[in-house]
Structure formats: C-alpha cells, structure tokens
Design an enzyme around this catalytic site. Structure first.
Site, PDB file in Angstrom:
ATOM      1  N   ASP A  29      48.124-126.052  27.851  1.00 41.09           N
ATOM      2  CA  ASP A  29      46.971-126.818  27.110  1.00 41.09           C
ATOM      3  C   ASP A  29      47.185-126.345  25.599  1.00 41.09           C
ATOM      4  O   ASP A  29      47.675-125.317  25.294  1.00 41.09           O
ATOM      5  CB  ASP A  29      45.717-126.074  27.880  1.00 41.09           C
ATOM      6  CG  ASP A  29      45.598-126.799  29.288  1.00 41.09           C
ATOM      7  OD1 ASP A  29      46.197-127.605  29.610  1.00 41.09           O
ATOM      8  OD2 ASP A  29      45.104-125.965  30.132  1.00 41.09           O
ATOM      9  N   PRO A  30      46.399-127.329  24.950  1.00 41.16           N
ATOM     10  CA  PRO A  30      46.331-126.963  23.333  1.00 41.16           C
ATOM     11  C   PRO A  30      45.791-125.821  23.021  1.00 41.16           C
ATOM     12  O   PRO A  30      46.217-125.181  21.928  1.00 41.16           O
ATOM     13  CB  PRO A  30      45.457-128.180  22.839  1.00 41.16           C
ATOM     14  CG  PRO A  30      45.741-129.432  24.006  1.00 41.16           C
ATOM     15  CD  PRO A  30      46.033-128.499  25.148  1.00 41.16           C
TER      16      PRO A  30
END
Length: 290
Positions: free
Chosen positions: A42-43
């Site tokens: 995920d970012p």
C-alpha cells in the site's frame, strides 16, 4: 533483461509507481523489457518490493508464495473504514486499555491457519471490480473470509495506544486485518499507522536498493539471478545440446529424482523448469527464446 530487483519502496509511492519508473528507464535505454511486481505494498507502507524483469515475470507467482516478514504499527482505541490511517481514524469513547499480558494471551489465536476477512478498502475483486473502487462509489461491500497462514507474531513494542508487531506470514495476508481482528479480540478497535515489509523469502530490506533513487545504473548493479526465485529447486546442469532441445520444447535425459528442477546452462543462466515424464525431463516452462 532477465532477473529480479529487490527494491525498498518508500512511503507515498504505489507499487505500480516503482514498476513504471523501472519500465521508463529501460525504455529510455532502448529496451522493451516487461516488468511486474510480486506482491503489492500500500502507499503508506514501505519495504521490500520484488520486481521481476523480462522472462522472470513468469516467476512472479513463485515469489508471491514465499514467506513474508513485516513490522506493523497499530493505533489502538480508534477505527477507520480502511483499517489504516489512509482515512482519518475516529477515536472510540472510553475504550478499554489492554495490558501487555492480555495482548500476549490473545496472540496464539492469530497464528497458524486462520480465517481472515480482507479490508473493504482493498484490491480484492468482486465481479471484476476492485473492492475499494466499489466502496468509493458508495456501494456496500461484504467480503468473504479466506484462509491465510500466520507463521508467527511477536510484540516489538507496546506503549498505549501504539502497538508494534513483528509478523511472519504467507501469501494473501492483510496486516491491517490482523491488527483489526486482534484489537476486536481485546474488546477494542485499531488502525494500522505504519507498515514495513522487511523480507520476502531470501530478499531482505537490508539488501534492497533504495526505491527513491532508481536509475538505470542501479538497476543493472542490483539485478538478481532469476534462480533466486527458486531457492529450493535442485539445479540440473545443461549441455548446449540439452539447451537447444529444451528451447524447442523437447525433453532431455537426466535424473528423475525430483518432481521439479531448474535447468541451468553452462553460463549459469536459467533456461527452463523441468518435470519428469515418461522417463525423460520435459520443459514445463522455458525462459530462453528459441
């Protein structure tokens, strides 16, 4: 190019951003190498992201199946639709404050083969659409539980409301869900505030190249052999004639004592995956173009 890159993805970038950067560099240098990654981060997460280049993209599934190691940080006493801080968390009213002993007592229920519901803000597909896309359109999403394997969970640090865990797990595990479910077992809620993937199989963060400064020179310098995606397979040395036969989809003679092996030519390059059949070694996957 034919190999693997162990990249330390920084927070703020998507896994696709890193793939796009490497692809762009290769195109700028005159190449058309295919690039894929073996497991999304995920970012907000950082750490090990393994990229597969060229024919090694056919080994992505092998890398995905390797054991993964994470250090996850969770904020107890609050909740969020995404189970992390991507969406602003909402504090609970007068939540219980678990003791260290209570947390330690709860952990065994989250090891071994467990059933886990992925976060609704995830890339799990429902009728061809990603779950998070449906949620952002205002749809109500209910995801089914799925089996995952947790090899171990240890407490790294606990200073309420912050709990940090070291986790070893198999493919498909959502660390956000693990924190959410552990908190629920303790009578409270939690969101993941930070996540670092420290290893995928033999690829560790200590040996990873910095994802914030990828250049064509560093891609060449840090390229791993595709054989690193197959650490448990026996190697079968190939003659030039063997290689020619395999490249044309033909079987070769060789020991039949393993259900699968890696055929390696005289230069140490992976040529094919081999499987015994009818007294011969047949190529199940060829990596060198004929």
């Amino acid at each position: 190019m034919f190999g693997l890159l162990n990249v330390n993805k920084p927070p703020g970038l998507t896994s696709r951003d890193v793939v796009n950067r490497v692809q762009w560099l290769l195109r700028q240098s005159g190449g058309k190498t295919k690039v894929g990654h073996a497991g999304t981060l995920d970012p907000i997460a950082s750490g090990v992201l393994v990229l597969c280049l060229g024919p090694a993209t056919r080994l992505i599934e092998r890398v995905q199946q390797m054991e993964k190691r994470y250090v996850g940080t969770f904020r107890l006493g609050c909740t969020s639709p995404s189970d992390d801080i991507e969406i602003e968390p909402t504090p609970l009213d007068n939540p219980p404050i678990p003791t260290l002993d209570q947390i330690e007592a709860a952990l065994p229920a989250f090891t071994g083969r467990i059933e886990q519901v992925p976060p609704c803000y995830s890339a799990v597909k429902i009728a061809g659409k990603k779950s998070y896309e449906r949620v952002r359109r205002g749809e109500t999403v209910e995801l089914a539980a799925r089996p995952v394997h947790i090899y171990g969970v240890e407490i790294v640090r606990y200073e309420y409301p912050e709990l940090q865990l070291a986790i070893r797990c198999g493919s498909g595990t959502y660390i956000r869900s693990l924190g959410r479910d552990l908190a629920a077992a303790l009578g409270t809620s939690a969101v993941m505030s930070d996540l670092v993937r420290t290893a995928i199989g033999p690829f560790s963060i200590a040996d990873a190249m910095r994802g914030s400064s990828i250049e064509i020179e560093t891609v060449h310098q840090h390229l791993h052999s595709p054989l690193d995606a197959l650490p448990l397979l026996p190697r079968r040395p190939l003659t030039d004639e063997d290689e020619k036969l395999l490249r044309n989809g033909m079987p070769i003679d060789g020991p039949l004592d393993s259900p699968e092996s890696a055929g390696v030519n005289q230069h140490g390059a992976l040529v094919a995956l081999l499987a015994p059949k009818q007294g011969k070694l047949w190529p199940s996957r060829v990596f060198v173009a004929g």
